[in-house]
Every structure is written in structure tokens, then in C-alpha cells.
Write an enzyme that holds these catalytic residues in place. Structure first.
Site, mmCIF file in Angstrom:
data_model
loop_
_atom_site.group_PDB
_atom_site.id
_atom_site.type_symbol
_atom_site.label_atom_id
_atom_site.label_comp_id
_atom_site.label_asym_id
_atom_site.label_seq_id
_atom_site.Cartn_x
_atom_site.Cartn_y
_atom_site.Cartn_z
ATOM 1 N N SER A 140 0.944 -1.199 -0.185
ATOM 2 C CA SER A 140 -0.017 -0.225 -0.025
ATOM 3 C C SER A 140 1.036 1.309 -0.099
ATOM 4 O O SER A 140 1.954 1.179 0.618
ATOM 5 C CB SER A 140 -0.891 -0.162 1.130
ATOM 6 O OG SER A 140 -1.539 1.288 1.364
ATOM 7 N N TYR A 153 -2.262 -0.409 10.641
ATOM 8 C CA TYR A 153 -2.317 -0.632 9.168
ATOM 9 C C TYR A 153 -0.808 -0.597 8.398
ATOM 10 O O TYR A 153 -0.535 -1.471 7.542
ATOM 11 C CB TYR A 153 -3.357 -0.062 8.274
ATOM 12 C CG TYR A 153 -3.751 -0.376 7.012
ATOM 13 C CD1 TYR A 153 -4.250 -1.657 6.506
ATOM 14 C CD2 TYR A 153 -2.992 0.207 6.027
ATOM 15 C CE1 TYR A 153 -4.551 -1.673 5.303
ATOM 16 C CE2 TYR A 153 -3.508 -0.054 4.618
ATOM 17 C CZ TYR A 153 -3.967 -1.001 4.390
ATOM 18 O OH TYR A 153 -4.266 -1.642 3.004
#
Length: 242
Positions: A140, A153
Site C-alpha cells: 500500500s 495498518y
């Protein structure tokens, strides 16, 4: 045609990106095993893709038993493995708004499952006739943006990035390629929006269409031997940066 006959495992295969990747790989001639959590619509994904070159297994990859079940199915149905596309993932909130079980589950799903599946995939690639294969890990761009509220995250996805970049160097002598895909915000169910709101933000170029991320993955997957897409970063034009 470079995927004809290839044996591929896609984790997170019921989601928007995973389903789109599996669809493209089946169309390109690969045999594909997809897996996703019990909460996901794996049956719906299999029905949508269709055909004899795809099957699936429900498993929670945050659990060692889930990983073992997936690779037992890969051995039985695929007879080995040529490629892993690791895209399983869950979202998270800020650390202090999560209990211990919650943040541990994010780490186990978004990082530990990648390491576990990659290790088992490499074992099967090494046992193959050509001993050449590919590992594609979906990370990501959050690790570059470091947005507020995404600490847990980002810890997981930052681990995926370092893992991919280091593992690639370790596997170069064997001809096993490792690619890191770093998408921006995707119009997937992980977003806290309705389907209508996700569509609106895609139209405004604030969210990526999952199909475009799948195209990026397919590009990396179809490079000839000796050509390695090391890191591929793809964002919506109007990417959130805070």
C-alpha cells in the site's frame, strides 16, 4: 499467453482486486485457486468468474490452520505452484481505539499471512520442473503517506514492503521474482463508504477502480523471465495524503 498453464494462488480472492486478478489470469490460461475469509463472498466470486480453471477454499489466513488448508488444496488441485498473488487484507483504526485482539488480527492478516504464504509458495516453486516462479505482494502507498489513524495498518504494510524488497535480493540467484504492488485508495469494501459513494469517488478520480489495480498486477505477472517489476505504485489522480 505467458500465463498458459501456470498454477496461481490468489489470496483475498473474493474482493474487488483479487476477483479481477483471478478473472484476468483465468482468461489468460492460468489455473487459479482463490481463497478468502469466511465473511467474504467466495462462492459469488467463483460463480462470477466461472469455468474449470478456477476453484476456491474458504480460510482465515490469520490462523496457521487456515494457511495449511489453503496449501493442502493447492497441492491437491494445482499439483504445485508457479505464482502467488498475496492480496489478503483488512483495514484498521488508530491503535488506541483497538483492543489487543483487534490490532493483532490486522498484523496477522496483513503481514504474517504474507510471510507464511510466501514461504510455502517458494517451497513449491523450488519443487517444480523449471524452479522459476513469481511472488506478487500487494502492499500500500499508505506506508509513504502515513495518514493519521492508520498506524497499525501502516505497521503491517511497511513490513510487507521491507519483506518484499529484501526477499527479492535473496531469491535472485534462483530466478524467482518478487514484485511489490503499492496501490493508493481503492474503491473496495474496505472503504467506509456505500457502493454509490465509492462509484462517485471513482468518477471524481479519488478512488482507484479495482480493475485498474488488477491490470497493474497482470502487467507485472506477464513480464518475460529476466525482467522483474520490482515495485509498481498506482494511485488515483486525487489521492488523499493526510
Amino acid at each position: 499467453m505467458m500465463l498458459e498453464g501456470k498454477r496461481v494462488l490468489v489470496t483475498g480472492g473474493a474482493g474487488g482486486v483479487g476477483r479481477a486478478v483471478a478473472t484476468r489470469m483465468v482468461a489468460a490460461g492460468a489455473r487459479v485457486l482463490i481463497t478468502d475469509r469466511p465473511q467474504a463472498d467466495l462462492a459469488g466470486a467463483l460463480a462470477a468468474i466461472g469455468g474449470e480453471r478456477i476453484t476456491g477454499v474458504v480460510a482465515d489466513l490469520a490462523e496457521p490452520a487456515g494457511v495449511e488448508a489453503v496449501f493442502a488444496r493447492a497441492d491437491a488441485w494445482l499439483g504445485g505452484l508457479d505464482m502467488l498473488v498475496a492480496g489478503a487484507g483488512v483495514g484498521s483504526g488508530p491503535l488506541m481505539e483497538m483492543d489487543d485482539d483487534g490490532w493483532r488480527y490486522v498484523i496477522e492478516t496483513n503481514l504474517s499471512s504474507y510471510v507464511a504464504c510466501t514461504k510455502r509458495a517458494i517451497e513449491r516453486i523450488r519443487a517444480g520442473d523449471t524452479r522459476e516462479g513469481m511472488i506478487i505482494l500487494v502492499g500500500s502507498i499508505s506506508v509513504h503517506i502515513k495518514a493519521v489513524g492508520e498506524s497499525v495498518y501502516n505497521a503491517a504494510k511497511g513490513g510487507v514492503a521491507s519483506f518484499a524488497e529484501t526477499l527479492r535480493k535473496e531469491l535472485i540467484p534462483e530466478g524467482i521474482r518478487v514484485t511489490l504492488i503499492e496501490p493508493g485508495a481503492i474503491a473496495s469494501a474496505m472503504q467506509p463508504f456505500t457502493a454509490e459513494e465509492r462509484a462517485r469517488q471513482m468518477a471524481e478520480h479519488r478512488l482507484l477502480d479495482p480493475e485498474q489495480v488488477a491490470e497493474a498486477i497482470l502487467f507485472a505477472a506477464t513480464r518475460p523471465p529476466g525482467t522483474d517489476v520490482v515495485t509498481l505504485r498506482i494511485e488515483p489522480l486525487v489521492q488523499k495524503i493526510y
